[in-house]
Design a protein around this motif. Structure first.
Motif, mmCIF file in Angstrom:
data_model
loop_
_atom_site.group_PDB
_atom_site.id
_atom_site.type_symbol
_atom_site.label_atom_id
_atom_site.label_comp_id
_atom_site.label_asym_id
_atom_site.label_seq_id
_atom_site.Cartn_x
_atom_site.Cartn_y
_atom_site.Cartn_z
ATOM 1 N N GLY A 9 0.815 -1.205 0.000
ATOM 2 C CA GLY A 9 0.000 0.000 0.000
ATOM 3 C C GLY A 9 0.844 1.248 0.000
ATOM 4 N N LEU A 10 0.182 2.357 0.266
ATOM 5 C CA LEU A 10 0.829 3.667 0.310
ATOM 6 C C LEU A 10 1.030 4.077 1.754
ATOM 7 C CD1 LEU A 10 1.748 6.284 -1.144
ATOM 8 C CD2 LEU A 10 -0.639 7.050 -0.996
ATOM 9 N N GLN A 12 3.445 6.893 4.443
ATOM 10 C CA GLN A 12 4.318 8.057 4.496
ATOM 11 C C GLN A 12 5.696 7.678 5.021
ATOM 12 O OE1 GLN A 12 2.153 10.996 6.806
ATOM 13 N NE2 GLN A 12 1.256 11.849 4.929
ATOM 14 N N THR A 90 10.343 2.095 -1.834
ATOM 15 C CA THR A 90 9.266 1.965 -2.819
ATOM 16 C C THR A 90 9.658 0.952 -3.883
ATOM 17 O OG1 THR A 90 8.483 4.233 -2.480
ATOM 18 C CG2 THR A 90 7.965 3.194 -4.586
ATOM 19 N N GLN A 119 2.650 -4.021 -4.270
ATOM 20 C CA GLN A 119 3.301 -2.724 -4.379
ATOM 21 C C GLN A 119 3.383 -2.021 -3.031
ATOM 22 O OE1 GLN A 119 4.703 -1.226 -7.155
ATOM 23 N NE2 GLN A 119 5.379 0.408 -5.754
ATOM 24 N N THR A 121 4.554 1.712 -1.684
ATOM 25 C CA THR A 121 4.920 3.064 -2.089
ATOM 26 C C THR A 121 5.074 3.925 -0.843
ATOM 27 O OG1 THR A 121 3.692 2.835 -4.164
ATOM 28 C CG2 THR A 121 4.279 5.065 -3.465
ATOM 29 N N SER A 123 5.716 7.623 0.436
ATOM 30 C CA SER A 123 5.649 9.012 -0.021
ATOM 31 C C SER A 123 6.367 9.942 0.947
ATOM 32 C CB SER A 123 4.200 9.448 -0.174
ATOM 33 O OG SER A 123 3.557 9.452 1.083
#
Length: 124
Positions: A9-10, A12, A90, A119, A121, A123
């Motif tokens: 997932g995404l 921070q 990432t 995936q 990622t 950020s």
């Protein structure tokens, strides 16, 4: 053996994420398991490996102190817990399995079975 990875997932920078890889179709405890990752334009690289019984682990230098690999042979699942994530983490993360391996640190060319990739990622 078939491998199904999940949990990407995404997140921070500085966050945490846990990946899971469920195995089926084989005797899970016969396999050395590992996690690899591949970023765009880069080769697939070793992240972490774990022995058949779970008592021995190995990590890439980039993962040491931040990632933990563990397994539950009763649930036929291997996990990768990631902390203090960085943008350079990432990538598409793959779980890997092989019955022949003698070491918990191995190259992608030594792997017989791959999961489909999940995936991650990070950020900034």
């Amino acid at each position: 053996v078939q491998l199904q990875a999940s949990g990407g997932g995404l997140v921070q920078v500085g966050g945490s994420l846990g990946l899971s890889c469920a195995a089926s179709g084989g005797t899970f405890s016969n396999y050395v398991m590992g996690w690899f990752r591949q970023a765009p334009g880069k080769e697939r690289e070793f992240v972490a490996g774990i022995s058949r019984g779970g008592g021995s682990t190995d990590y890439a230098d980039s993962a040491k102190g931040r990632f933990t690999i563990y397994r539950d042979n009763d649930k036929n699942t291997v996990y990768l817990q990631m902390h203090s994530l960085r943008p350079e983490d990432t990538a598409l993360y793959y779980c890997a399995a092989d019955r022949r391996l003698r070491s918990t640190r191995f190259s992608s060319s030594e792997v017989s079975y791959w999961g489909q990739g999940t995936q991650v990622t990070v950020s900034s």
